[in-house]
Design an enzyme around this catalytic site. Structure first.
Site, PDB file in Angstrom:
ATOM      1  N   ARG A  50       0.880  -1.320   0.070  1.00 50.80           N
ATOM      2  CA  ARG A  50       0.018   0.195  -0.008  1.00 50.80           C
ATOM      3  C   ARG A  50       0.833   1.030  -0.223  1.00 50.80           C
ATOM      4  O   ARG A  50       0.537   2.202  -0.848  1.00 50.80           O
ATOM      5  CB  ARG A  50      -0.941  -0.127   1.224  1.00 50.80           C
ATOM      6  CG  ARG A  50      -1.765   1.053   0.932  1.00 50.80           C
ATOM      7  CD  ARG A  50      -3.018   1.039   2.287  1.00 50.80           C
ATOM      8  NE  ARG A  50      -2.386   1.137   3.470  1.00 50.80           N
ATOM      9  CZ  ARG A  50      -3.105   1.043   4.436  1.00 50.80           C
ATOM     10  NH1 ARG A  50      -4.667   0.855   4.438  1.00 50.80           N
ATOM     11  NH2 ARG A  50      -2.678   1.058   5.736  1.00 50.80           N
ATOM     12  N   LYS A 149      -2.692   6.757   1.199  1.00 53.32           N
ATOM     13  CA  LYS A 149      -2.522   7.284   2.742  1.00 53.32           C
ATOM     14  C   LYS A 149      -1.437   8.134   2.752  1.00 53.32           C
ATOM     15  O   LYS A 149      -0.359   7.767   2.905  1.00 53.32           O
ATOM     16  CB  LYS A 149      -2.102   5.770   3.580  1.00 53.32           C
ATOM     17  CG  LYS A 149      -2.290   5.912   4.875  1.00 53.32           C
ATOM     18  CD  LYS A 149      -2.344   4.583   5.645  1.00 53.32           C
ATOM     19  CE  LYS A 149      -2.351   4.777   6.945  1.00 53.32           C
ATOM     20  NZ  LYS A 149      -3.447   5.072   7.713  1.00 53.32           N
ATOM     21  N   GLU A 182     -16.408   5.921   5.179  1.00 50.74           N
ATOM     22  CA  GLU A 182     -15.542   5.235   6.258  1.00 50.74           C
ATOM     23  C   GLU A 182     -15.872   6.078   7.635  1.00 50.74           C
ATOM     24  O   GLU A 182     -16.455   6.938   7.663  1.00 50.74           O
ATOM     25  CB  GLU A 182     -14.434   4.966   5.869  1.00 50.74           C
ATOM     26  CG  GLU A 182     -13.340   6.410   5.585  1.00 50.74           C
ATOM     27  CD  GLU A 182     -11.989   6.185   5.027  1.00 50.74           C
ATOM     28  OE1 GLU A 182     -11.509   4.856   5.381  1.00 50.74           O
ATOM     29  OE2 GLU A 182     -11.550   7.020   4.523  1.00 50.74           O
TER      30      GLU A 182
HETATM   31  N1  PXG Z   1      -9.519   4.834   6.950  1.00 56.61           N
HETATM   32  C1  PXG Z   1      -8.742   5.616   7.484  1.00 56.61           C
HETATM   33  C2  PXG Z   1      -8.988   7.160   7.000  1.00 56.61           C
HETATM   34  C3  PXG Z   1      -7.655   5.387   8.241  1.00 56.61           C
HETATM   35  O1  PXG Z   1      -6.560   6.412   8.407  1.00 56.61           O
HETATM   36  C4  PXG Z   1      -8.330   3.103   8.383  1.00 56.61           C
HETATM   37  C5  PXG Z   1      -9.266   3.460   7.536  1.00 56.61           C
HETATM   38  C6  PXG Z   1      -8.088   1.562   8.504  1.00 56.61           C
HETATM   39  O2  PXG Z   1      -6.987   1.153   7.740  1.00 56.61           O
HETATM   40  P1  PXG Z   1      -5.697  -0.113   8.455  1.00 56.61           P
HETATM   41  O3  PXG Z   1      -5.141  -0.276   7.150  1.00 56.61           O
HETATM   42  O4  PXG Z   1      -5.513   0.665   9.429  1.00 56.61           O
HETATM   43  O5  PXG Z   1      -6.733  -1.103   8.648  1.00 56.61           O
HETATM   44  C7  PXG Z   1      -7.232   4.081   8.587  1.00 56.61           C
HETATM   45  C8  PXG Z   1      -6.139   3.492   9.394  1.00 56.61           C
HETATM   46  C9  PXG Z   1      -4.076   6.284  14.432  1.00 56.61           C
HETATM   47  C10 PXG Z   1      -4.280   5.457  13.496  1.00 56.61           C
HETATM   48  O6  PXG Z   1      -3.082   6.421  15.081  1.00 56.61           O
HETATM   49  C11 PXG Z   1      -5.031   5.367  12.154  1.00 56.61           C
HETATM   50  C12 PXG Z   1      -5.001   4.562  11.339  1.00 56.61           C
HETATM   51  C13 PXG Z   1      -4.074   3.402  11.370  1.00 56.61           C
HETATM   52  C14 PXG Z   1      -3.391   3.439  12.522  1.00 56.61           C
HETATM   53  C15 PXG Z   1      -3.371   4.258  13.614  1.00 56.61           C
HETATM   54  O7  PXG Z   1      -5.479   6.892  14.638  1.00 56.61           O
HETATM   55  N2  PXG Z   1      -5.792   4.672  10.485  1.00 56.61           N
END
Ligand code: PXG
Length: 288
Positions: A50, A149, A182
């Site tokens: 990713r 991301k 989301e």
């Molecule tokens: N949507 C968004 C906008 C994100 O930022 C997810 C979905 C979930 O994706 P993953 O790959 O993690 O299953 C994310 C991920 C934090 C933090 O510190 C945020 C994320 C990941 C890790 C930590 O708030 N966001």
């Protein structure tokens, strides 16, 4: 704490980037948030893929191949004796001048932080989260694809602020057509009549690594799963709702805007998925 910074391990106090770094000046860069469980980095390859796609989408050439990034990530955990925690891997456009031009940035900055994770309080896994719908819309994929991301998280941060102002820890963000995309940092799933439903990434959702684990778990458990357009109505009539993310793992959501979702308690499908996820993280991944 030792930080990986551009090929070296340095003390946290010495881990500094320039004020001319475009990651700081413009949010021009990409990142990953990754978990390590019992010495296994969960789906590291998928995170690195990713990251590569995010970088490619903004025409940022990663300064090292995947194998080297993977080795540096593992080494960073070892240097910090980290077997359970959270890894932040960041690649910025690098140091440039005060203009936007990315081509004036000679080389990307790479850093890796391996540290602790702050989780949702445990009682929310037991009783479920109360979430809200926030006014800020998820950014239109034609303006900035949310599948990247990137270091530009202001859209999500505005959503997070509005959630907090409404007394909630997480919030649904709708896209500009009014469909559920989301949450501010988590993907969203509904359960309706035994089926698991989630918005496609084309609705403005990040292709979450946890989300993709849920797609595999649904197969493992024999639960049908479909990507569909969802509205708030679908949440109102759903039997269950849960959110997924690297930080959150799988967490039930039991109220939206003060209305109970389903019975208002975490449901049986959510519990099965959460248990399957917790089994999976212990066995899947890259051993450091
Ligand atoms: N949507 C968004 C906008 C994100 O930022 C997810 C979905 C979930 O994706 P993953 O790959 O993690 O299953 C994310 C991920 C934090 C933090 O510190 C945020 C994320 C990941 C890790 C930590 O708030 N966001």
């Amino acid at each position: 704490m030792k930080i990986y910074l551009d090929g070296k391990f340095v003390d946290a106090n010495d881990a500094k980037v320039s004020v001319f770094d475009h990651g700081l000046l413009y949010g021009d860069g990409v990142f990953e948030g990754i978990r390590i469980y019992g010495g296994n980095i969960f789906r590291l390859e998928e995170h690195l893929e990713r990251l590569e796609y995010s970088a490619k989408a903004i025409l940022l050439q990663l300064p090292m191949p995947r194998a080297e990034l993977s080795a540096a990530t593992c080494e960073c955990c070892r240097q910090n004796n980290l077997t359970d925690g959270y890894i932040r891997l960041v690649v910025t456009r690098g140091v440039g001048d005060l203009g936007l031009s990315p081509w004036l940035c000679a080389k990307p900055t790479v850093f890796i932080i391996a540290g602790k994770i702050s989780l949702y309080p445990a009682e929310h896994y037991e009783h479920g989260l109360s979430i809200v719908t926030v006014p800020t819309r998820r950014i239109n994929p034609a303006a900035l694809p949310p599948t990247i991301k990137s270091l530009n998280y202001l859209n999500n941060i505005l959503g997070k602020i509005e959630a907090r102002q409404a007394g909630a820890l997480e919030a649904i963000m709708l896209n500009d057509q009014g469909y559920v995309s989301e949450c501010t940092a988590d993907n969203i799933f509904l359960v309706h009549k035994g089926e698991i439903l989630t918005p496609a990434s084309s609705q403005g959702a990040l292709k979450g690594v946890t989300r993709s684990a849920i797609l595999d778990i649904s197969q493992e458990l024999g639960l049908p799963l479909r990507e569909v357009n969802l509205t708030r109505y679908d949440v109102w009539i759903a039997d269950e709702c849960f959110l997924t993310g690297t930080g959150a793992e799988v967490i039930p959501a039991v109220k939206l805007d003060g209305r109970e979702i389903g019975t208002g308690k975490p449901g049986p499908v959510t519990r099965r998925v959460l248990e399957a996820f917790r089994r999976r993280v212990l066995v899947e991944g890259t051993r450091i």
